[in-house]
Design a protein around this motif. Structure first.
Motif, PDB file in Angstrom:
ATOM      1  N   SER A 285       0.823  -1.216   0.000  1.00 47.50           N
ATOM      2  CA  SER A 285       0.000   0.000   0.000  1.00 47.50           C
ATOM      3  C   SER A 285       0.851   1.258   0.000  1.00 47.50           C
ATOM      4  O   SER A 285       2.017   1.250   0.419  1.00 47.50           O
ATOM      5  CB  SER A 285      -0.925   0.012   1.222  1.00 47.50           C
ATOM      6  N   CYS A 303      -4.011   3.704  -0.753  1.00 47.36           N
ATOM      7  CA  CYS A 303      -4.164   2.924  -1.980  1.00 47.36           C
ATOM      8  C   CYS A 303      -3.624   1.528  -1.692  1.00 47.36           C
ATOM      9  O   CYS A 303      -2.408   1.299  -1.691  1.00 47.36           O
ATOM     10  CB  CYS A 303      -3.401   3.562  -3.141  1.00 47.36           C
ATOM     11  N   ALA A 306      -1.365  -1.312  -4.358  1.00 44.05           N
ATOM     12  CA  ALA A 306      -0.837  -0.382  -5.361  1.00 44.05           C
ATOM     13  C   ALA A 306       0.150  -1.066  -6.297  1.00 44.05           C
ATOM     14  O   ALA A 306       0.327  -0.639  -7.440  1.00 44.05           O
ATOM     15  CB  ALA A 306      -0.163   0.800  -4.663  1.00 44.05           C
ATOM     16  N   TRP A 335       1.260   8.160  -9.800  1.00 42.44           N
ATOM     17  CA  TRP A 335      -0.041   8.427  -9.188  1.00 42.44           C
ATOM     18  C   TRP A 335      -0.310   9.927  -9.155  1.00 42.44           C
ATOM     19  O   TRP A 335       0.555  10.710  -8.772  1.00 42.44           O
ATOM     20  CB  TRP A 335      -0.071   7.882  -7.760  1.00 42.44           C
ATOM     21  N   PHE A 340      -6.272  10.064  -6.612  1.00 41.31           N
ATOM     22  CA  PHE A 340      -5.676   8.955  -5.854  1.00 41.31           C
ATOM     23  C   PHE A 340      -6.724   7.977  -5.342  1.00 41.31           C
ATOM     24  O   PHE A 340      -6.474   6.775  -5.229  1.00 41.31           O
ATOM     25  CB  PHE A 340      -4.865   9.525  -4.688  1.00 41.31           C
ATOM     26  N   THR A 341      -7.906   8.480  -5.030  1.00 42.23           N
ATOM     27  CA  THR A 341      -8.954   7.611  -4.481  1.00 42.23           C
ATOM     28  C   THR A 341      -9.482   6.596  -5.492  1.00 42.23           C
ATOM     29  O   THR A 341     -10.113   5.609  -5.107  1.00 42.23           O
ATOM     30  CB  THR A 341     -10.134   8.462  -3.966  1.00 42.23           C
ATOM     31  N   LYS A 343      -7.571   4.733  -7.068  1.00 45.76           N
ATOM     32  CA  LYS A 343      -6.602   3.636  -6.923  1.00 45.76           C
ATOM     33  C   LYS A 343      -6.088   3.146  -8.275  1.00 45.76           C
ATOM     34  O   LYS A 343      -5.716   1.969  -8.428  1.00 45.76           O
ATOM     35  CB  LYS A 343      -7.202   2.484  -6.118  1.00 45.76           C
TER      36      LYS A 343
END
Length: 446
Positions: A285, A303, A306, A335, A340-341, A343
């Protein structure tokens, strides 16, 4: 030279036969990593692809280093160049490790003139090569500080009129060192000689030591926006925040930031937001934290998954809300923190053939970054480049055609690359450390 005694050090012009650029040289064909090499074939560095190329050796290898800011001026492009750095050794025996303060100077452009030898002329083959003029030889001065345990990572900052370095020891301690005396010595041969003869480095003590981590670690970063603020992460999963106090002391919050479930491999403060930092972990993550919140609530964004395996390194773009990450899967993900949310990375590059151990954005060009790892190559990337449709129909070497268009340059010649940094005051210059030593170079691509 005994690898456990790194006192003698040298820096010289690069002579490696293993370094190649991704551009084709005038003779021979382009070599790409992973391609088999026949017994009668040799790799030859294309010096025309470099503006500057030097190497340095430190006896025991250095797992980590950092560039020391200097007062010689910003954006220095006039040769010869000078660079200061601090590194930590990874010696075979715990009690012989050192923090090394280095001054690399008289770094000249790389000569592209090649001497031609007649193989059938015996007298000419026996003739000695002409020596490099003394005024062209690069120089290195070093001052050592004895360090308990191998140095897992080291980072430098300027704080209260001093140059400070924080070092992560394999023994589980984090030390903070004042480097002012050693920097004075590497600039004065007489003082350096006296320093070495008196073994002063063996008696130098850290300004401060924190033993609160329950395991050793690698993650460490000084805040670029708040002087003296430090964050350290360990292999247990804990991140501790440091606040500077009076007289060379720090108040370290004993309550770790809560979120990661496995070893914290790397962390970085935001270059713009004074309370925000990012971290990556073996738990796959990437997390974004707000240091103003309580440790249990500090994690703002996560995330998960990732990468498909351990995430080793991250780098925060200085000019755009972008983070790049590299992992054991050999993949680079970029990213955008604005999305970012979701993912989902905005860019993914799979070129490295082994785990990625280092990645860093260019200090001023927000589209350029460099990555390196256990596949013995450093790759330079430019995210702004797109494949030209007009070139699709051209006759191109099939292997080159399959390379990502964003891949600008491949630098080789070092074994098991550990860390790289762009020099913030020397445009385009990269320094890198590996098990085989240091390189300092600038390519024609950046």
């Amino acid at each position: 030279m005994d690898v456990d005694e790194p006192n003698p050090m040298e820096v010289g012009e690069e002579e490696s036969d293993d370094e190649v650029s991704s551009e084709e040289s005038e003779e021979g064909e382009v070599y790409l990593p992973g391609k088999p090499i026949a017994e009668e074939e040799n790799l030859v560095c294309d010096e025309t692809a470099y503006v500057m190329l030097h190497q340095a050796h430190t006896g025991a290898p250095c797992l980590s280093f950092d560039i020391i800011p200097d007062d010689l001026g910003e954006r220095r492009e006039e040769f010869p160049l000078t660079s200061y750095l601090v590194a930590g050794t990874q010696a075979a025996r715990t009690h012989v490790n050192n923090v090394i303060i280095m001054k690399m100077s008289n770094l000249h452009r790389t000569s592209t003139e090649k001497k031609k030898k007649e193989e059938d002329d015996e007298s000419e083959s026996e003739e000695e090569e002409e020596d490099i003029p003394p005024e062209k030889l690069p120089q290195m001065q070093c001052a050592l500080i004895k360090h308990q345990g191998c140095v897992n990572r080291i980072r430098v900052t300027r704080h209260s009129n001093s140059i400070l370095a924080a070092s992560w020891s394999e023994l589980g301690q984090v030390n903070v060192w004042n480097l002012n005396q050693q920097l004075t010595c590497v600039n004065d041969p007489a003082l350096l000689s006296s320093y070495e003869k008196s073994s002063e480095g063996n008696r130098t003590k850290p300004l401060y030591t924190f033993s609160g981590h329950q395991q050793e670690g690698f993650a460490m970063d000084w805040s670029p926006t708040v002087s003296g603020v430090l964050a350290t992460g360990d292999c247990r999963r804990d991140i501790h925040l440091w606040q500077p106090g009076e007289g060379g002391t720090w108040a370290v919050d004993q309550r770790p930031l809560i979120g990661h479930t496995d070893s914290v491999e790397d962390l970085q403060w935001s270059p713009n937001e004074r309370s925000v930092l990012a971290s990556c972990s073996v738990d796959k993550s990437i997390r974004i934290w707000d240091s103003r919140a309580s440790p249990a609530k500090a994690c703002m964004l996560t995330c998960d998954s990732a990468h498909d395996s351990d995430i080793n390194v991250i780098s925060w773009n200085r000019n755009e809300p972008l983070i790049v990450s590299g992992g054991d899967d050999g993949v680079l993900h970029v990213w955008d923190l604005r999305t970012f949310t979701t993912k989902t990375p905005i860019a993914t590059f799979k070129h490295h053939t082994n785990y990625i151990s280092t990645v860093e954005w260019h200090p001023t060009d927000s589209s350029v970054l460099a990555s390196g790892g256990a596949d013995n190559q450093i790759a330079l990337w430019d995210l702004s480049v797109e494949r030209d449709a007009a070139e699709e129909g051209e006759t191109v070497n099939e292997e080159l055609k399959n390379l990502p268009p964003q891949l600008l340059f491949i630098h080789q010649g070092q074994t098991d690359i550990k860390e790289l940094h762009w020099h913030p005051q020397l445009p385009g210059v990269i320094l890198s450390t590996a098990n085989s030593g240091f390189n300092i170079f600038r390519t024609i691509s950046v």
